[in-house]
Enzyme design. Structure first.
Site, mmCIF file in Angstrom:
data_model
loop_
_atom_site.group_PDB
_atom_site.id
_atom_site.type_symbol
_atom_site.label_atom_id
_atom_site.label_comp_id
_atom_site.label_asym_id
_atom_site.label_seq_id
_atom_site.Cartn_x
_atom_site.Cartn_y
_atom_site.Cartn_z
ATOM 1 N N PHE A 54 0.827 -1.205 0.000
ATOM 2 C CA PHE A 54 0.000 0.000 0.000
ATOM 3 C C PHE A 54 0.862 1.256 0.000
ATOM 4 O O PHE A 54 1.850 1.348 0.741
ATOM 5 C CB PHE A 54 -0.888 0.049 1.251
ATOM 6 C CG PHE A 54 -1.976 -0.967 1.288
ATOM 7 C CD1 PHE A 54 -3.233 -0.683 0.763
ATOM 8 C CD2 PHE A 54 -1.769 -2.208 1.859
ATOM 9 C CE1 PHE A 54 -4.251 -1.620 0.799
ATOM 10 C CE2 PHE A 54 -2.786 -3.148 1.909
ATOM 11 C CZ PHE A 54 -4.020 -2.859 1.375
ATOM 12 N N ASP A 55 0.487 2.211 -0.823
ATOM 13 C CA ASP A 55 0.938 3.574 -0.621
ATOM 14 C C ASP A 55 0.144 4.117 0.573
ATOM 15 O O ASP A 55 -0.946 3.616 0.870
ATOM 16 C CB ASP A 55 0.671 4.400 -1.881
ATOM 17 C CG ASP A 55 0.955 5.877 -1.673
ATOM 18 O OD1 ASP A 55 2.042 6.206 -1.182
ATOM 19 O OD2 ASP A 55 0.062 6.695 -1.987
#
Length: 627
Positions: free
Chosen positions: A320-321
């Site tokens: 995930f960003d």
């Protein structure tokens, strides 16, 4: 007569110019009409009308099979289909040949409809590349093409302009929007000695810089190459029917040849080829994928790559960003902390919001907007001054206000040490604005990018499905750690540039852990391309991130991500069931053909009935949801 011929040729040329998918639809419709007329016993042409279907749908299949065999000795399912077509035509069974051709064309069309090209992302990146640069030479300023800038040139960048090349600021103070490179939601203050990257945007003050990396070495050009290389390195899944095609062809030919030699009846041999034609096998995958895509669409996902769900089913790592993905992507005021007995927290917030109401800086707008959102009223402001890279000064209700970073207060003679309370907020990844009134430090405002309410549950559900969550972010270690701890994510990588995210994704893949990347920014594009599956936040995400991804989450509702992963696994189960059934049906049919129970036409109907059952089974995916 000549005019009619010319008109016909023009229409034919126009038909050939239609895009591939549209042309296939047109050919399939015409062939379908021919099949219906044949079933009704209507023969409007001087030859069997099923020849139309054989020519429009069958000839392309045969040609593709021949090309694959000759050029690469590539045996796919279309080889067996071609054998069945040719054999049926040779013995005059035109309906069986045409029916097989139409079914195969339908399967091919379904597969094409699930595949989308994503080349626009690279074009958008190219458009981000600055076109011109302001070069300062001999005391004069001139505008030249950005590609003509040389290392060592002194450039001037005005507010609102993109930085043309990588370099170091030599004069001036400003704030630079670095989202294109780091994904950070807020501009970063810059002063002499700080580095700036090409493609980032100067927000406020003008500055001079010395060019350090130009042309193909600049950051934005490296980003473009990263996206291109990641796209080229992603392997496409080969259809299961094609993987089994060699064995299917060998078994079918052997059974057909032995039957012919033993019985001397070529009709039975041809029937074997017809019933072994892998229509249901070819439809097993695309029909399930189409149904799963329909399900995903209703839950807010736009699936842009046909085999993305097939790849997603095998994912072991979900990266995930942070900003805009797990968080809302916009800061909010989380605390107004007064350090002065005569000033309450609310009064500190009111004075700061009043001073910031004329600010163009995103932090100032958040402070002023947050106060008004909570029902507060701002006071009249006089003597407002915005100081790039520092903060603001203003007079509110006769009180001189300074709001900004420690350098602002120090430069105006305000003596203070950063309090422990502020250090605690900083350690949690917050941005702190320090406030002084009439030359004395009175407190601070803490701002932070807040978590989406559904992020924690979503991470837990993904873990239950066997996907290991990882945080890849361009933000600082403190901010990343605070978010990771609150979401029970044990593995994180902070301060990531685009190439760093790309590298981490590659490391997971090399270790035998297929990886999914979920992000929203331009800086995520290379990793989205490199990952086995890239999912972009379509609502707030950049167009470039969406173009680079296989799947876009249209409404940014991340709580549906576990459903997508579970759906992909269910889809693969459906595909396996479809294929097992279709192969079992084929083997039963081949036994019946050997003993003479089936003729080519009935055989074609039997195995097409199997195709209908495969499609029906796939259709159950349309409304499936894990309980």
């Amino acid at each position: 007569m000549k005019k009619k011929v010319d008109s016909f040729m023009e229409k034919l040329e126009h038909l050939m110019e239609i895009g591939g998918t549209k042309k296939d639809i047109v050919l399939l419709v015409i062939s379908g009409v021919a099949m219906i007329l044949s079933l009704l016993g209507i023969q409007p042409l001087p030859f069997d009308i099923m020849c139309v279907a054989i020519i429009l749908c069958g000839v392309p299949i045969v040609m593709e099979a021949i090309i694959g065999l000759v050029t690469e000795f590539d045996i796919k399912a279309d080889v067996l289909v071609s054998l069945a077509l040719i054999a049926s035509v040779c013995i005059g069974e035109y309906f069986a040949a045409g029916e097989v051709a139409v079914i195969m064309q339908l399967g091919s069309l379904l597969e094409e409809l699930t595949v989308a090209k994503a080349r626009a992302g690279i074009e958008r990146l190219v458009r981000l590349t600055p076109r011109t640069a302001r070069v300062i030479s001999g005391g004069t300023e001139r505008v030249i093409p950005a590609q003509e800038v040389r290392v060592g040139d002194v450039l001037r960048v005005l507010p609102g302009e993109s930085v043309p090349v990588d370099g170091i600021i030599t004069a001036g103070q400003t704030s630079v929007n670095q989202a294109v490179m780091t994904g950070e939601s807020l501009p970063v203050d810059k002063a002499p000695g700080d580095e700036v990257s090409s493609g980032t945007v100067n927000q406020f003050g003008a500055f001079d810089m010395r060019a350090m990396r130009v042309g193909e070495d600049s950051s934005i050009q490296r980003m473009i190459r990263l996206v291109q290389s990641a796209d080229a390195g992603k392997t496409k899944i080969v259809g299961i029917a094609d993987r089994w095609a060699t064995w299917i062809v060998v078994i079918a030919l052997t059974a057909s040849l032995l039957t012919w030699l033993i019985t001397g009846l070529i009709l039975r041999a041809v029937t074997i080829l017809v019933v072994f034609c892998p229509c249901a096998l070819v439809l097993a995958t695309p029909t399930a994928i189409m149904a799963a895509i329909g399900n995903a669409t209703r839950h807010g996902f736009l699936v842009r790559e046909g085999d993305a769900l097939e790849r997603l089913a095998s994912v072991k790592v979900v990266a995930f960003d942070k900003t805009g993905t797990l968080t809302h992507g916009a800061p909010e005021v989380v605390a107004a902390h007064s350090m002065h007995d005569g000033v309450s927290d609310d009064e500190l917030y009111r004075l700061t919001a009043s001073a910031e109401q004329m600010s163009e800086h995103p932090l100032g707008k958040v402070i002023a907007g947050g106060w008004r959102k909570n029902g507060g009223a701002t006071a009249e402001v006089t003597d407002f001054t915005m100081i790039p890279g520092r903060g603001v000064s203003a007079v509110v209700d006769g009180i001189a206000i300074l709001a900004g970073n420690p350098e602002l207060l120090s430069e105006h003679g305000v003596a203070f040490d950063i309090p422990d309370a502020a250090e605690e907020y900083i350690s949690r990844g917050c941005t702190v604005v320090y406030v002084a009134t009439d030359g004395a430090f009175v407190g601070f405002i803490a701002l932070a990018d807040t978590l989406r309410a559904e992020s924690a549950e979503m991470i837990d559900r993904l873990s239950e499905l066997g996907a290991r969550p990882v945080l890849l972010t361009g933000d600082h270690e403190n901010a990343a750690r605070a978010i990771a701890d609150s979401l029970h994510i044990s593995e994180l990588h902070a301060n990531c540039l685009p190439q760093d995210k790309l590298t981490h994704i590659g490391e997971y893949q090399s270790a035998g852990a297929p990886a999914c990347m979920i992000g929203d920014g331009v800086n995520d594009a290379p990793a989205l391309k490199k990952a086995d599956v890239g999912i972009a936040m379509g609502g707030i995400g950049s167009d470039i991130a969406v173009d680079a991804a296989d799947i876009a989450l249209v409404n940014d509702d991340v709580k549906e991500l576990p459903h997508l992963v579970a759906l992909s696994k269910r889809m693969m189960t459906t595909i396996r069931l479809n294929m097992s059934f279709s192969m079992a049906l084929n083997f039963v049919a081949i036994v019946l053909a050997i003993i003479g129970t089936l003729d080519p036409v009935i055989g074609a109907l039997v195995h097409n009935a199997g195709s209908v059952l495969v499609i029906t089974n796939s259709a159950f995916l349309l409304n499936w949801r894990k309980k």
